[in-house]
Design a protein around this motif. Structure first.
Motif, short mmCIF file in Angstrom:
data_model
loop_
_atom_site.label_atom_id
_atom_site.label_comp_id
_atom_site.label_asym_id
_atom_site.label_seq_id
_atom_site.Cartn_x
_atom_site.Cartn_y
_atom_site.Cartn_z
N GLN A 1 2.37 -8.43 -3.98
CA GLN A 1 3.63 -8.49 -4.70
C GLN A 1 3.40 -8.82 -6.16
OE1 GLN A 1 6.63 -7.77 -3.05
NE2 GLN A 1 5.13 -7.25 -1.49
N VAL B 1 -8.54 -2.79 -0.62
CA VAL B 1 -7.19 -2.77 -1.19
C VAL B 1 -6.98 -3.96 -2.11
CG1 VAL B 1 -4.76 -3.03 -0.63
CG2 VAL B 1 -6.13 -1.42 0.63
N TYR C 1 -2.54 3.74 0.58
CA TYR C 1 -2.43 2.27 0.61
C TYR C 1 -1.37 1.85 1.61
CZ TYR C 1 -5.24 1.96 -3.55
OH TYR C 1 -6.27 2.04 -4.43
N PRO D 1 0.05 -5.39 -7.54
CA PRO D 1 0.03 -4.26 -6.60
C PRO D 1 -1.22 -3.41 -6.71
CG PRO D 1 1.92 -4.15 -8.10
CD PRO D 1 1.15 -5.33 -8.49
N LEU E 1 0.65 4.87 -9.51
CA LEU E 1 -0.10 3.63 -9.36
C LEU E 1 -1.58 3.95 -9.30
CD1 LEU E 1 0.57 0.63 -8.87
CD2 LEU E 1 0.13 1.08 -6.50
N ASN F 1 6.73 -2.44 -4.80
CA ASN F 1 5.67 -2.44 -5.79
C ASN F 1 5.08 -1.06 -6.01
OD1 ASN F 1 5.58 -5.28 -6.28
ND2 ASN F 1 4.88 -5.45 -4.17
N ARG F 2 5.79 -0.06 -5.52
CA ARG F 2 5.33 1.32 -5.67
C ARG F 2 3.96 1.53 -5.04
NH1 ARG F 2 7.14 2.93 -11.76
NH2 ARG F 2 9.17 1.94 -11.71
N ILE F 3 3.68 0.75 -4.02
CA ILE F 3 2.46 1.02 -3.25
C ILE F 3 2.76 2.20 -2.36
CG2 ILE F 3 0.97 0.14 -1.44
CD1 ILE F 3 1.48 -2.64 -2.55
N LYS F 4 1.92 3.22 -2.43
CA LYS F 4 2.27 4.39 -1.63
C LYS F 4 1.01 5.12 -1.18
CE LYS F 4 2.95 7.22 -5.69
NZ LYS F 4 3.97 7.83 -6.51
N VAL G 1 6.46 -3.43 0.54
CA VAL G 1 5.42 -2.51 0.10
C VAL G 1 5.94 -1.55 -0.97
CG1 VAL G 1 3.86 -0.70 0.86
CG2 VAL G 1 4.20 -2.68 2.28
#
Lengths: 389, 389
Positions: free
Chosen positions: A373, A304, B153, A376, A389, B147-150, B144
């Motif tokens: 942060q 990650v 992840y 990302p 993303l 930051n549009r982590i989805k 999380v």
């Protein structure tokens, strides 16, 4: 100063274990988008293969025993790779494009593998062989029929329970026979110890601290694996195909690249690397059914942080996390701030609070969240114009 | 216009009737569990049934975020354990004035750590076991989702967070008794021993009441506008964003609610188990929670409850008879649910009774067009006008 270098060396050696474990994962996850939670169990299979090879070499005596490692490495690679191939063909190929589902499916596989290692004995092995012979043999015979497509679902629905029932019956009949050697588990739930060859024991003295040969060996192994993977992906025909499929699957298929084969090969390669990692890990301590579990989250963190789809990110992230983990966990950071005087006392206390290996993980995770942060997408995110993303 | 209002009124009436029927069914089932079952089954079975019902509450929370919002959390053990620890700390503090819980003396702690103090009060504890997990979940979710982590992840990060909390609770012996956890069975609540039949009976009834309350909360959340936004986020988050909504807030909110629900469940589970240890935060347990929802059928609240009860009952049954086989079964369950039964038992049931049965039972017709053109009365009217007489 010497403390810092020692810390760095230990950090690098932890990092290289992480890296070699994360390398296969980075390929499978980064290139295919598959979350393989059974990766740790593939490592465990590699470690158990090493144990078996070592046991087979033991009766041969000293000069040969020292060389078993050169057979164990390819054997671990093959066993884990084969298992990965079965996994891909059997389950994962139905789940491409649904990453959350692959995550659950591979967790199921990992549970099965863990329990398999605990309770495998001759009876179970015979049962599995009987089942495979009946089921796949029956399928192969039936598939010659001209109306195969029509009867396929029915064939599976009938063959599966029938061959399962026969396999269970055969196993229980043998169990009734009551041969003790057959019912004894091969490994049992206890950990096994791999004796490393004599040239890996001990270490070399540098700057007043010890560098164990086993650690140096793992660092070298990691470097070799990295070079091999880099060469394979960037310089070989199949590597080119893999990269093409990962960039644009349908375009590659149009150009005649066998995408199904590429998928299977990529997954097998990633799994094989897990096997090598397992072989390396077996020199660091005893190996048990739960060995893989202790690595899986750390290795995912490496992937990650490193960003998807490139090796450089994985290397930097693996080394970074390894070094940070050691420097914080061993209290080296606290030692560094100690001589700076009273003004730094709060800093020292702060680092001392985190100076155990479990608390170091807490701190490293906080750092990873903080890092995400800012970036990302990981260290080296993929460039593109997607809104995703 | 007139047509639209009459249809609207008609629809509303139908809806009201359906709600009344559903309410009656829920109350009837709850009454069966409260009144009839305790008379039929032995006390220790009842106690484990109460535990399963507590776990069904977590499953509802997971269904809310996974089934409806598409966020697969592998870290719900954190919130579950936080709720459990909150109630356990309160129970451990039920001592004569000036005395400390016993385990503190083992580690030479002579003053109550500051964060234990507020747990002396019962109202605060009840509030805390909802709010603390909610806040932790909200914070984690905010960091999380911001930051549009989805997708995967997010799953991996929640799993890493789980490991971090596990390590933290395991390592802090002086604060919360580390690995040994906190016992509740030997403590008193309102002057009654927590393990006494009387108290256990109260906990059982409380569990059922909370389950019904949480069910209705989830029902309410998923039926209105909010629910529709959640489903939209699950199906196409980018589109939601382009439509002018900011998904982050909704995701954070629903994750926090889900965390709070898990906290309630953790507290109820803890008092009925008699102990809370960091093992509630093991990786396997949190993934297990996901499989309950998957077996029942994600995206249906009743499925989450059914799935939990079925899987846990099967686990109790199988691990009593064949202790070795449960992990095999569990692994197979993961594989089957993912490959063959993606909609779980409820989905299977739905497919089996088919279209006719659905209209007979008063369920909505299955619609294949997007967005439900088949059901729009105006579209149907137009169709009738246009179709040749």
């Amino acid at each position: 100063m010497s403390a810092l270098i020692e810390g760095l060396f230990n950090g690098i050696s932890i990092g290289s274990v992480l890296l070699i474990a994360a390398l296969g994962l980075a390929i499978v996850f980064g290139l295919m988008g598959v979350i393989n939670l059974a990766h740790g169990e593939l490592m465990m299979l590699g470690a158990y293969t090493t144990f078996l090879v070592q046991s087979a070499f033991r009766p041969l005596g000293e000069p040969w025993f020292d060389l078993y490692i050169f057979l164990a490495l390819p054997a671990a690679f093959l066993v884990a790779g084969l298992m990965g191939l079965i996994l891909e063909r059997g389950v994962i190929r139905f789940l491409y494009g649904r990453p959350l589902e692959t995550l659950l499916a591979t967790w199921g596989v990992s549970l099965i593998l863990r329990q398999f290692v605990r309770s495998v004995n001759w009876i179970l092995a015979i049962g599995i062989v009987v089942f495979c012979l009946l089921f796949f043999g029956g399928m192969a015979i039936l598939s010659r029929r001209s109306n195969w497509e029509k009867i396929k679902n029915w064939a599976i629905a009938i063959l599966l329970p029938v061959s399962l029932a026969i396999a269970v019956l055969v196993s229980s009949l043998i169990q009734e026979g009551g041969q003790l050697a057959l019912t004894r588990p091969w490994f049992s739930a206890r950990n096994v110890d791999v004796t490393s060859p004599s040239w890996l024991r001990g270490g070399v003295q540098v700057l007043g601290f010890q560098m164990p040969y086993a650690r140096l060996f793992i660092i070298a192994l990691t470097i070799i694996c990295l070079i091999g993977v880099y060469w394979f992906l960037n310089r070989s025909t199949w590597g080119l195909r893999i990269r093409a499929v990962m960039q644009n699957r349908s375009m590659s298929a149009c150009l005649g690249i066998p995408t199904a084969k590429v998928d299977a090969l990529t997954f097998a390669l990633g799994s094989g690397l897990a096997g090598i990692a397992g072989c390396a890990v077996s020199f660091l301590g005893s190996v048990g059914p739960n060995t893989g579990q202790s690595y899986i989250v750390d290795t995912f963190m490496v992937v990650v942080v490193g960003g998807v789809g490139n090796l450089a990110g994985t290397i930097v992230a693996g080394m970074g996390i390894g070094i940070l983990n050691y420097l914080i966990g061993s209290g080296t950071l606290a030692l560094i701030f100690m001589p700076l005087g009273e003004a730094f006392q709060p800093v020292v206390d702060f680092f001392l609070f985190f100076a155990t290996s479990s608390m170091a993980k807490v701190m490293v995770f906080a750092l990873i969240i903080a890092f995400l942060q800012i970036k990302p997408g990981g260290l080296f995110p993929q460039k593109g114009r997607t809104a995703e993303l | 216009m007139a047509l639209g209002t009459t249809i609207g009124i008609h629809k509303r009436k139908q809806q009201q009737r359906r709600q009344i029927i559903e309410g009656a069914i829920v109350i009837a089932i709850a009454l069966i569990f409260v009144v009839i079952l305790p008379a039929l089954i032995p006390a220790f079975r009842l106690r484990s049934l109460g535990r399963f019902l507590a776990l069904a509450i977590v499953a509802l929370g997971i269904d809310l975020i996974w089934g409806y919002t598409g966020l697969l959390s592998l870290g719900h053990g954190i919130f579950f354990a936080l709720g459990g620890y909150a109630i356990a700390m309160h129970l451990n503090l039920q001592l004569p004035e000036g005395q400390l819980p016993e385990f503190f003396t083992l580690y030479g702690v002579d003053r109550l750590p500051w964060f234990w103090e507020p747990f002396n009060s019962f109202p605060f504890t009840i509030l805390a076991l909802v709010i603390i997990p909610g806040i932790v979940a909200g914070l984690l979710g905010y960091l999380v989702f911001r930051n549009r982590i989805k997708g995967v992840y997010f799953s991996i990060l929640t799993q890493a967070a789980l490991i971090v909390f596990y390590n933290f609770f395991n390592g802090q012996q002086e604060l919360i008794n580390g690995t040994n956890g906190l016992k509740t069975d030997t403590e008193r609540i309102f002057g009654v021993l927590a393990s006494s039949p009387q108290a256990q009976r109260t906990f059982y009834i409380l569990t059922i009441l909370s389950l019904v309350a949480v069910y209705y909360l989830c029902r309410w959340l998923t039926s209105g506008r909010f629910g529709r936004i959640l489903i939209a986020i699950r199906d196409d988050e980018t589109r939601v964003r382009f439509t002018g909504y900011n998904p982050t807030g909704f995701k954070v909110l629903v994750f926090a609610i889900s965390g709070a629900i898990a906290g309630i469940a953790g507290a109820l589970y803890t008092v009925q188990t008699g102990i809370i240890t960091p093992s509630a935060m093991e990786v396997a347990f949190s993934i297990e929670m996901v499989i309950w929802v998957a077996v029942g059928g994600r995206g249906t609240l009743i499925g989450a409850i059914l799935g939990t009860l079925i899987v846990r009952l099967a686990q109790t049954f199988l691990s009593e008879r064949y202790p070795e086989s449960w992990l095999f079964f569990q692994g197979a369950l993961f594989l089957i649910v993912v490959t063959v039964l993606p909609n779980g038992i409820v989905g299977l049931f739905r497919d089996l009774i088919g279209e006719k049965g659905r209209s007979l039972l008063g369920f909505r017709r299955k619609s294949f067009t997007y967005p439900s053109l088949e059901e729009d009365p105006e579209v149907q009217e137009e169709e009738e006008e246009l179709s040749p007489r």
